[in-house]
Design a protein around this motif. Structure first.
Motif, PDB file in Angstrom:
ATOM      1  N   GLN A   1      36.140  38.188  39.301  1.00  0.00           N
ATOM      2  CA  GLN A   1      36.853  38.833  37.945  1.00  0.00           C
ATOM      3  C   GLN A   1      36.719  40.089  38.050  1.00  0.00           C
TER       4      GLN A   1
ATOM      5  N   SER B   1      41.879  38.352  38.257  1.00  0.00           N
ATOM      6  CA  SER B   1      40.840  37.299  38.856  1.00  0.00           C
ATOM      7  C   SER B   1      41.471  36.646  40.086  1.00  0.00           C
TER       8      SER B   1
ATOM      9  N   GLN C   1      42.728  33.697  34.693  1.00  0.00           N
ATOM     10  CA  GLN C   1      41.878  33.076  35.143  1.00  0.00           C
ATOM     11  C   GLN C   1      42.576  32.353  36.647  1.00  0.00           C
TER      12      GLN C   1
END
Length: 334
Positions: A143, A176, A198
């Motif tokens: 992340q 990400s 994500q």
């Protein structure tokens, strides 16, 4: 084993009669905040600033011992009874995370997975690659994954260990990525309402069926508008599907198990690796800045209940305020 009662350990304090009422009032002033906190935690009623404060529930649980001991010492038995009940309630909520529980299936194919928040790509890449190598990591989730962070990792030999990837790196804190030892199918990334990407993808280890991984990073609940985005992001996290491949969510959830939104996600069909292995109180943030802020557990590895968890550990990485997590999981055999 000889058992010594609390009353025997705490020496009674003799207070003049005219001061007893003052002592009683002061003791209740200590008990009531803990009781209010407990009610808010049990009810899942955190709102606004309380969202951030609720992360510190384990510290409040520990502090709740203080009014209990004082009430016993001053022989205020009704107050002591209430305070002790609060301590027991907090223990029921918090202490299970410190002991192993349902670790899930033990048969299957073992995988080593890791997650690390790189703090806008600034985390020391050599340390991350070393941890991947030494712990035989099969899947790495990142992340705050920036282009410079990507270059640093790959320059230090990450692709030699994990040659397959699903990457959504970009400047700032919103990027990400996932690196894998095994080929990734269905790779991609999605941007959640809070603005963070994500990355996700499906792997199929030797001897196992497909497993879907996603690097999780909802918006942090720093302000009131961001609280709403954080809650919406957590609500949108993918849930296990009985007729689909098992899922693993790992990353910086910006939430602890004392947040209702986080518990709701876990209850949708996951198990928290820290909670299952007795390491659920191991803290992960902050480890650089925010001096004086008590450390909390906001990074997690959530596994589909069809997946077992054997171990989990936290590791310090220079130049990032998050500790990395490494978990050993067991996925269903093919």
């Amino acid at each position: 084993m000889k058992i010594i009662s609390t009353a025997a350990v705490v020496r009674p304090v003799h207070v003049p009669k005219e001061q007893r009422k003052v002592v009683s009032v002061l003791l209740w002033l200590l008990v009531v905040p803990a009781l209010v906190w407990l009610v808010l935690r049990v009810g899942g009623w955190e709102r606004g600033l309380l969202v951030q404060l609720m992360a510190f529930t384990p510290y409040v649980a520990l502090w709740s011992l203080v009014p209990t001991v004082l009430a016993v010492g001053f022989r205020r038995w009704p107050t002591a009874a209430v305070a002790f009940a609060i301590v027991l309630a907090f223990a029921v909520l918090v202490m299970p995370r410190a002991r192993t529980s349902d670790q899930g299936p033990s048969q299957g194919v073992e995988l080593h997975v890791m997650t690390s928040n790189m703090r806008i790509g600034g985390a020391d890449p050599a340390t991350i690659v070393r941890l991947v190598r030494e712990n035989k990591v099969d899947v790495l989730a990142l992340q705050e994954f920036s282009p410079s962070g990507r270059r640093g990792l790959e320059k230090n030999g990450l692709l030699e260990l994990l040659p397959y990837s699903s990457l959504g790196d970009e400047p700032g804190a919103s990027g990400s990525g996932i690196y894998s030892r095994f080929p990734l199918t269905g790779a991609g990334d999605r941007r959640y309402g809070g603005g963070f990407r994500q990355a996700y993808g499906t792997i199929q280890p030797l001897g196992a069926g497909p497993v879907l991984f996603e690097s999780v990073h909802p918006r942090a609940p720093v302000t009131l508008p961001e609280n709403r985005l954080w809650q919406a992001d957590l609500a949108e996290e993918p849930q296990p599907e009985a007729d689909g491949p098992p899922r693993v969510l790992l990353g910086d959830f910006n939430a602890t198990l004392d947040h209702r939104s986080m518990r709701k996600l876990v209850d949708a069909g996951y198990r928290d690796a820290g909670d299952a292995t007795g390491t659920g109180l191991v803290t992960t943030w902050p480890y650089m800045e925010h001096r004086g802020v008590p450390k909390v557990t906001i990074d997690h590895v959530l596994v589909d209940r069809r997946i077992g968890v054997r171990q989990m550990s936290a590791h310090r990485i220079p130049n990032t305020d998050h500790r990395a997590l490494i978990a050993v999981i067991t996925v269903p055999a093919a």
